[in-house]
Design an enzyme around this catalytic site. Structure first.
Site, short mmCIF file in Angstrom:
data_model
loop_
_atom_site.label_atom_id
_atom_site.label_comp_id
_atom_site.label_asym_id
_atom_site.label_seq_id
_atom_site.Cartn_x
_atom_site.Cartn_y
_atom_site.Cartn_z
N TYR A 33 19.58 23.03 34.33
CA TYR A 33 18.53 22.00 34.28
C TYR A 33 17.87 21.84 35.64
O TYR A 33 18.36 22.37 36.64
CB TYR A 33 19.10 20.67 33.78
CG TYR A 33 19.97 19.92 34.77
CD1 TYR A 33 21.23 20.38 35.14
CD2 TYR A 33 19.52 18.75 35.37
CE1 TYR A 33 22.02 19.69 36.04
CE2 TYR A 33 20.30 18.04 36.28
CZ TYR A 33 21.55 18.52 36.61
OH TYR A 33 22.32 17.84 37.51
N LYS A 149 22.77 24.96 39.15
CA LYS A 149 22.49 23.63 38.57
C LYS A 149 22.74 23.67 37.06
O LYS A 149 21.82 23.69 36.24
CB LYS A 149 21.06 23.18 38.91
CG LYS A 149 20.86 21.68 38.79
CD LYS A 149 19.62 21.23 39.52
CE LYS A 149 19.23 19.80 39.20
NZ LYS A 149 20.15 18.78 39.67
N GLU A 182 29.65 16.79 48.51
CA GLU A 182 28.35 16.18 48.18
C GLU A 182 28.59 15.02 47.22
O GLU A 182 29.72 14.73 46.85
CB GLU A 182 27.42 17.22 47.55
CG GLU A 182 27.93 17.76 46.23
CD GLU A 182 26.98 18.80 45.60
OE1 GLU A 182 25.77 18.75 45.83
OE2 GLU A 182 27.50 19.65 44.85
N LEU A 207 25.30 21.88 45.71
CA LEU A 207 23.98 22.26 45.20
C LEU A 207 23.00 22.19 46.37
O LEU A 207 23.00 21.21 47.13
CB LEU A 207 23.53 21.29 44.10
CG LEU A 207 22.18 21.65 43.50
CD1 LEU A 207 22.32 22.86 42.56
CD2 LEU A 207 21.57 20.47 42.75
#
Ligand code: PLP
Length: 285
Positions: A33, A149, A182, A207
């Site tokens: 996505y 992702k 993250e 990411l």
């Protein structure tokens, strides 16, 4: 204005928008996505988001459902049809619909695509930014390719829920070595007492956020020293400032980590300046 979604070639009323029960996204989370910010009716950093989409698709060997120019038309059309001025456009591509089997479906199975757009009240985001947000830390229990992702987000879902239950807006994942990787839906940053801006190198452990990439240009323009290295939770709590970045929030100051104040417990000067200047460095389309 009623909401419209784009589903496999058709613009349909949002409440009727649906995918097949054997869509591999539904069955296996076998898809990818992208989320693009929409500001003043324009897409922010579409080119970079499409590049990352292509990379995610290639890494998972999923075909791109249409050309990039065609995809761009769909993204803009969904934003237009929903009358979204400020918000996000969401795009999901899965390996398609096929009889349930873990291995890839037969060659020629068409990837499935869904595009939706939603409004986000900019005033609400600004209120969070003015106050700063709290984060909690949790062990990073994700797979080793979070640079892709993928729609497989269960650890992120669980982490965000823990954050919400503890009155925080975000959860920071912490690796086995004690350093922050993250956020559950954002990249993590701190500013040291020496005014160095720290974030982790974009390897397979995070990411590579588009907001992160743009912020590197903002840092240069502000003559701020960037250091791409991991930092521990203790370092973050002792830091002068902390913040997160993501397409829907741009630069969001962090003022508490695991209940402990960062700096003086208010949004930092550098985070606030970076947030204020961020949009100058984005591409609008
Ligand atoms: N890291 C994770 C796990 C994310 O889900 C996101 C965004 O959703 C980000 C980082 C930030 O990426 P971007 O700046 O492209 O929105």
């Amino acid at each position: 204005m009623s909401r419209i979604a784009y589903v496999n070639g058709r613009y349909v009323p949002h409440r009727e928008a649906a995918v097949h029960v054997e869509d591999r996204g539904y069955q296996f989370a076998d898809g990818v996505y992208e989320v693009c910010e929409v500001r003043n009716g324009r897409l922010i950093d579409e080119r970079r988001h499409m590049e990352r989409l292509q990379r995610s698709l290639s890494e998972l060997r999923i075909a791109r459902p249409m050309s990039l120019p065609a995809l761009s038309i769909v993204l803009h059309e969904v934003v237009r049809r929903n009358g979204v001025r400020d918000g996000i456009v969401y795009l999901q591509v899965t390996r398609g619909v096929a009889k349930r089997d873990h291995a890839f479906p037969p060659p020629g199975t068409r990837p499935a695509i869904v595009v939706t757009a939603s409004r986000i009240d900019p005033a609400k985001t600004e209120r969070y930014a003015a106050e700063g947000i709290a984060v909690v830390t949790l062990p990073d229990n994700r797979w080793e390719r979070v640079d892709i992702k993928s729609i497989s987000l269960l650890p992120n879902v669980l982490a965000k829920q823990v954050a919400r239950e503890q009155g925080a807006r975000e959860a920071w994942f912490v690796g086995a070595d004690g350093t922050v990787t993250e956020g559950s839906s954002s990249n993590a940053w701190i500013v040291t007492s020496g005014n160095e801006v720290l974030t982790r190198k974009a390897d397979h452990a995070i990411l590579k956020g588009i907001t992160r990439t743009v912020l590197l240009d903002v840092l240069k323009a502000h003559d701020l020293k960037l250091v791409e290295r991991p930092f521990t939770v203790a370092e973050a709590i002792a830091a002068r400032e902390a913040f997160i970045t993501s397409a829907s929030q741009t630069v969001m100051p962090v003022v508490r980590i695991d209940g402990k104040p960062v700096g003086n417990g208010a949004p930092g000067l550098i985070s606030t300046a970076l947030r204020a200047d961020f949009s100058r460095y984005t591409e609008k389309s």
